[in-house]
Design an enzyme around this catalytic site. Structure first.
Site, PDB file in Angstrom:
ATOM      1  N   HIS A 367     -12.756 -10.253  18.969  1.00  0.00           N
ATOM      2  CA  HIS A 367     -12.489 -10.230  18.163  1.00  0.00           C
ATOM      3  C   HIS A 367     -11.398  -9.395  17.220  1.00  0.00           C
ATOM      4  CE1 HIS A 367     -12.859 -14.656  18.207  1.00  0.00           C
ATOM      5  NE2 HIS A 367     -13.789 -14.897  18.686  1.00  0.00           N
ATOM      6  N   LYS A 559      -9.066 -15.909   2.194  1.00  0.00           N
ATOM      7  CA  LYS A 559      -9.614 -15.230   3.362  1.00  0.00           C
ATOM      8  C   LYS A 559     -10.866 -14.072   2.364  1.00  0.00           C
ATOM      9  CE  LYS A 559      -5.065 -13.647   4.078  1.00  0.00           C
ATOM     10  NZ  LYS A 559      -5.404 -14.044   5.651  1.00  0.00           N
ATOM     11  N   ARG A 560     -11.797 -13.945   4.072  1.00  0.00           N
ATOM     12  CA  ARG A 560     -12.321 -13.103   3.086  1.00  0.00           C
ATOM     13  C   ARG A 560     -12.410 -12.064   2.886  1.00  0.00           C
ATOM     14  NH1 ARG A 560     -18.034 -13.599   4.614  1.00  0.00           N
ATOM     15  NH2 ARG A 560     -18.241 -12.139   3.700  1.00  0.00           N
ATOM     16  N   LYS A 565      -7.369  -6.900   4.894  1.00  0.00           N
ATOM     17  CA  LYS A 565      -6.491  -7.725   4.339  1.00  0.00           C
ATOM     18  C   LYS A 565      -6.166  -7.888   3.228  1.00  0.00           C
ATOM     19  CE  LYS A 565     -10.102 -11.106   6.570  1.00  0.00           C
ATOM     20  NZ  LYS A 565      -9.328 -11.803   7.237  1.00  0.00           N
ATOM     21  N   THR A 667      -6.265 -17.635  11.140  1.00  0.00           N
ATOM     22  CA  THR A 667      -6.226 -18.910  11.464  1.00  0.00           C
ATOM     23  C   THR A 667      -5.717 -19.973  10.495  1.00  0.00           C
ATOM     24  OG1 THR A 667      -8.453 -18.605  11.463  1.00  0.00           O
ATOM     25  CG2 THR A 667      -7.823 -18.678  14.171  1.00  0.00           C
ATOM     26  N   LYS A 671      -3.085 -22.715   9.439  1.00  0.00           N
ATOM     27  CA  LYS A 671      -3.549 -23.761   8.351  1.00  0.00           C
ATOM     28  C   LYS A 671      -2.329 -23.971   7.365  1.00  0.00           C
ATOM     29  CE  LYS A 671      -8.343 -22.749   9.314  1.00  0.00           C
ATOM     30  NZ  LYS A 671      -9.449 -21.847   8.246  1.00  0.00           N
TER      31      LYS A 671
HETATM   32  C1  LIG Z   1      -9.961 -20.845   8.236  1.00  0.00           C
HETATM   33  C2  LIG Z   1     -11.173 -19.811   8.042  1.00  0.00           C
HETATM   34  C3  LIG Z   1     -10.994 -18.446   7.421  1.00  0.00           C
HETATM   35  C4  LIG Z   1     -10.009 -17.700   8.423  1.00  0.00           C
HETATM   36  O1  LIG Z   1      -9.410 -17.214   7.445  1.00  0.00           O
HETATM   37  P1  LIG Z   1      -8.177 -16.675   7.949  1.00  0.00           P
HETATM   38  O2  LIG Z   1      -7.136 -16.553   6.574  1.00  0.00           O
HETATM   39  O3  LIG Z   1      -7.771 -15.852   9.157  1.00  0.00           O
HETATM   40  O4  LIG Z   1      -8.873 -14.957   7.456  1.00  0.00           O
HETATM   41  C5  LIG Z   1     -11.880 -17.992   6.529  1.00  0.00           C
HETATM   42  N1  LIG Z   1     -12.789 -18.499   5.697  1.00  0.00           N
HETATM   43  C6  LIG Z   1     -12.607 -19.856   5.876  1.00  0.00           C
HETATM   44  C7  LIG Z   1     -13.282 -21.348   5.164  1.00  0.00           C
HETATM   45  C8  LIG Z   1     -11.255 -20.928   6.290  1.00  0.00           C
HETATM   46  O5  LIG Z   1     -11.095 -21.656   6.835  1.00  0.00           O
END
Ligand SMILES: *Cc1c(COP(=O)(O)O)cnc(C)c1O
Length: 827
Positions: A367, A559-560, A565, A667, A671
């Protein structure tokens, strides 16, 4: 319950609203011990969940009977994290009971939307990796594949985030403080887990045997969470292990006055599953973390072997035919020597036979390429906790180096030390990535570009040795949760204009491309986006008190919080816009609301400073009349799955701005695009594939590519080159050194400036700033052309079919797991 549907296209609800109303009332009375006039919203939620559980459990029983009747091959998905979120709404949608339940509750004077809000998120994960595991379980069940998710039953999931004076405060997450209606305890499947101690060599019949005398025994108690497939297909389980003190209680110690010691031992045993480590991407080499990893891996393997032997006894020939084990990152890599231990020490198998089986069942998903995230354990710590496993790792390593590596590269000690599981040096380390690659028959990255980098940069020697082992499976998301459930208006529009089976055939969204230029469809699409923005505006107001205009561009980064990022790149651009507005109040820009959601690891100083900076900049800008409502900044607290479900449908712009080569896939990007947001992003991770699908015209790509990043770094990157040559960039970076955003506290935001200049700007924020700001101008220009924007938004939704996690699972099945689907009998 016998009327449950089986075919993928059938959409009939398995109960009438009248019948459901009776069930809910029944559970309100008999499970909750209350009655409608008195019941709290929480009791209504519990009663509704209990009513729905009747359907869930019936499906679970049918599925388990089917799997045992056909002795099915199954995948066992081992993951330290499962970020499930809430289950009620998802289960209602997957069972086609959402409308029925809505009606039933309305007849009882209750509102389903409010009741759904009662459910705590099941936040047993940090971010993308854990959410991926949750989407995969949904897809496995939907596609009727036999599968078990294995993880840890954390008492406390990811911490709750609050802000105090702009700073992040952590509070424990108490998701099961008052119990949880979805989980079923399975005392009949308890396992005993050994730790510490020493290994004795005993000689029997002229043969050496190893006997591990553990220093401690821990009990692993399984809790099963049913996972309902869409259309009420298979109901699989997620089995989560809770640690308890073992029943083997030393009564002598107890009676000799050891009452307190016995209690301490119990507390120590329970500590193992007490809390999720809150670091995304990194985790320092803590003893408890290693114990967590071994605890759940060993319990899961014991369970897998027990299930196998129940049907096959000591005949191991079927084992690799019926068992596939996927390692979600290296966290469960210790499962590899654990299976060797079981087969050799407990089942008396010889080395070659055991290794043959082992190697056929395991596969591993990588990952990350971030060096700090590649797990290594201090060898002495490993030996202390798992003495027998270290011996087995030495032996695995010995066979590997002297047979496979020596054959390919005779006499080459350099390649041996590069490929060894043991890293030599002042502190010897166990490399879990190497163990995972050596012990697996397939290794996959999670997006095309990432998988290529795994081959070329991370494991080039392994790739040369085994050219077929490394492969790619691009991540995906479940469209049930991430479109149908979270964006009902858009889902309904798609029902009417594409085909109704899009939740299982997401590629059918393609039909919408024909409507991308249709003015009426554009209006309908954008009207829904606007309504979703109004709803999010209400959430923002309720959570922060900030008023935002749904007519503005909603620009979202969720995101985190991590330097790679680059939330601070977004922040620098916000400062640039603010400065332009202050210099020229008539500065022409489409009003924009920048919305963030992000948790920082509690020990990650700079990440927490960035949260603080965003909050302070937001305070200043939101209260500055001079910006004339053109700019707002919002940081929503406690970002989590259920909040993501409210934010994503309302996004116009999706920020995916990581340094190229650093985000394995992402991911969140999928979304947001699926829900009609336009991506502004770098050519990183799955952004590349999103741009391929949507077309370069419908995304805003900026910044250095992977190759350009490598070239710049090898030339020697100097952030001052950019800082000194871009007046606007210099001005906004310098702004962080003043007390403009933190009156009376100059320097409160300086750590960010420091990291970007003297700290060397490791993630190339300054290098990408101008390109990012220019891409943002294009976003602004596109938004002014309402038709052009609508067209791009529609095309984004229409072309995201590839990112259905059903497609990812089918890729795993075809390339790695080789499973067959088994629709449940009686369905
Ligand atoms: C999808 C999701 C992530 C991943 O987000 P990235 O932008 O791909 O880092 C992190 N936290 C939550 C709550 C999510 O639903």
């Amino acid at each position: 319950m016998t009327t449950q549907t089986r075919s993928a296209s059938s959409r009939k609800a398995p109960a009438t609203s009248k019948a459901l109303q009776q069930k809910i009332l029944h559970h309100l009375h008999t499970t909750q011990g209350t009655y409608p006039e008195k019941a709290s919203a929480l009791a209504w939620w519990e009663a509704t969940a209990a009513a729905i559980n009747e359907f869930v459990m019936a499906g679970l029983t049918d599925t388990q009977k089917t799997h045992s009747r056909y002795d099915t091959r199954a995948v066992n998905y081992l993951s330290m994290e499962f970020l499930m979120g809430r289950l009620l709404s998802n289960n209602l949608h997957n069972l086609h009971l959402f409308e029925t339940t809505d009606k039933a509750l309305a007849a009882l004077g209750q509102n389903l939307t409010d009741i759904l809000e009662q459910e705590p998120d099941m936040a047993l994960g940090n971010g993308g990796l854990g959410r991926l595991a949750a989407c995969f379980l949904d897809s496995l069940a939907t596609l009727n594949y036999p599968a078990v998710g294995y993880g840890i039953h954390y008492e406390h999931g990811l911490f709750e985030q609050h802000f105090r004076n702009g700073r992040q405060i952590e509070r424990p997450d108490d998701w099961r403080e008052y119990g949880n209606p979805w989980e079923v305890c399975r005392p009949e499947s308890v396992q005993q887990i050994k730790l510490y101690g020493y290994v004795e060599t005993v000689y029997e019949d002229g043969r050496a045997r190893k006997v591990w005398h553990p220093g401690r025994n821990i009990k692993a108690v399984p809790w099963d969470i049913p996972v309902v497939g869409y259309n009420g297909a298979n109901v699989n389980i997620l089995r989560l292990w809770e640690s308890r003190a073992t029943d083997f209680f030393d009564w002598d110690v107890f009676n000799a006055g050891g009452y307190v010691d016995a209690q301490i031992e119990q507390a120590e045993a329970e500590a193992i599953s007490k809390v999720l480590y809150p670091n995304d991407e990194t985790e320092a080499g803590k003893e408890l973390r290693l114990i967590q990893q071994y605890f759940f891996s060993a319990a899961s393997l014991a369970d897998i072997v027990r299930r196998y032997q129940r049907a096959h006894g000591d005949d191991w020939t079927q084992f690799p035919k019926l068992v596939a084990i996927q390692l979600n990152d290296t966290h469960p890599a210790v499962a590899i020597p654990e299976l060797m231990r079981i087969l050799i020490d407990d089942k008396d198998m010889d080395w070659n036979h055991a290794w043959q089986l082992c190697h056929q069942v395991f596969s591993y998903t990588n990952h990350t390429l971030l060096p700090e995230a590649l797990e290594k354990w201090d060898l002495h710590l490993f030996e202390k906790v798992l003495p027998r496993h270290l011996e087995l790792i030495y032996e695995i390593n010995h066979h590997f180096l002297t047979e496979e590596v020596e054959q390919k590269w005779p006499g080459d000690d350099g390649v041996k030390s590069r490929l060894s599981i043991i890293e030599e040096g002042a502190r010897r380390m166990v490399r879990m990535g190497h163990l995972s690659v050596i012990g697996s028959h397939r290794v996959n990255g999670v997006a095309e570009v990432h998988s290529e980098l795994v081959k070329s940069d991370l494991f080039p020697d392994f790739h040369a040795l085994w050219p077929h082992k490394l492969t790619n499976v691009t991540n995906g998301i479940t469209p049930r949760r991430w479109l149908k459930a979270c964006n009902p208006r858009l889902a309904e529009l798609i029902d009417r204009h594409a085909s109704k089976d899009w939740p299982v055939r997401l590629d059918k969204l393609q039909k919408l491309t024909d409507l991308a230029d249709d003015a009426r469809f554009q209006n309908a699409f954008m009207k829904i986006k606007h309504e979703n923005k109004e709803e999010l505006a209400d959430v923002i107001k309720a959570l922060t008190g900030i008023e935002v205009d749904p007519g503005a561009i909603f620009d979202i980064q969720i995101k985190r919080l991590h330097e790679y990022k680059r939330q601070h790149l977004n922040l620098l651009h916000i400062l640039a816009l603010y400065r332009r507005l202050l210099e020229n109040p008539d500065h022409d820009m489409v009003p924009r609301v920048f919305i963030f959601g992000a948790k920082a690891a509690p020990g990650y100083r700079l990440a927490k400073d960035i949260i603080f900076a965003i909050n302070k900049v937001a305070d200043r800008i939101n209260n500055d009349e001079r910006v004339g409502g053109k700019l707002k900044v919002v940081m929503l607290p406690n970002y989590r799955v259920s909040l993501a479900e409210k934010m994503i449908p309302a996004a116009d712009v999706s920020e995916q701005i990581s340094t190229a080569g650093k985000e394995a896939s992402g991911t969140g990007n999928m979304k947001l695009a699926l829900n009609g947001a336009l991506t502004i992003g770098t050519l990183d991770g799955a952004n590349i594939e999103i741009a391929e699908e949507a077309g370069e015209d419908n995304v805003f790509i900026f910044g250095l590519t992977v190759d350009e990043v490598k070239a710049l770094n090898s030339r020697g990157y100097n952030p001052y080159d950019y800082y000194l040559n871009d007046a606007e960039l210099k001005a906004v970076v310098d702004w962080l050194d003043t007390d403009y955003f933190t009156p009376g506290q100059p320097g409160a935001l300086s750590s960010i400036k420091h990291s970007l200049l003297d700290g060397g700007d490791p993630f190339l924020v300054l290098a990408d700033f101008r390109s990012y700001a220019e891409a943002q101008l294009k976003v602004d220009a596109r938004y002014r052309d309402r038709k052009a924007w609508a067209r791009s938004a529609i095309i984004n939704t229409a072309t995201m079919g590839k990112f259905n996690s059903d497609r990812s699972i089918q890729d795993y099945v075809d390339r790695i797991w080789k499973l067959k689907p088994y629709p449940r009998d009686n369905a």
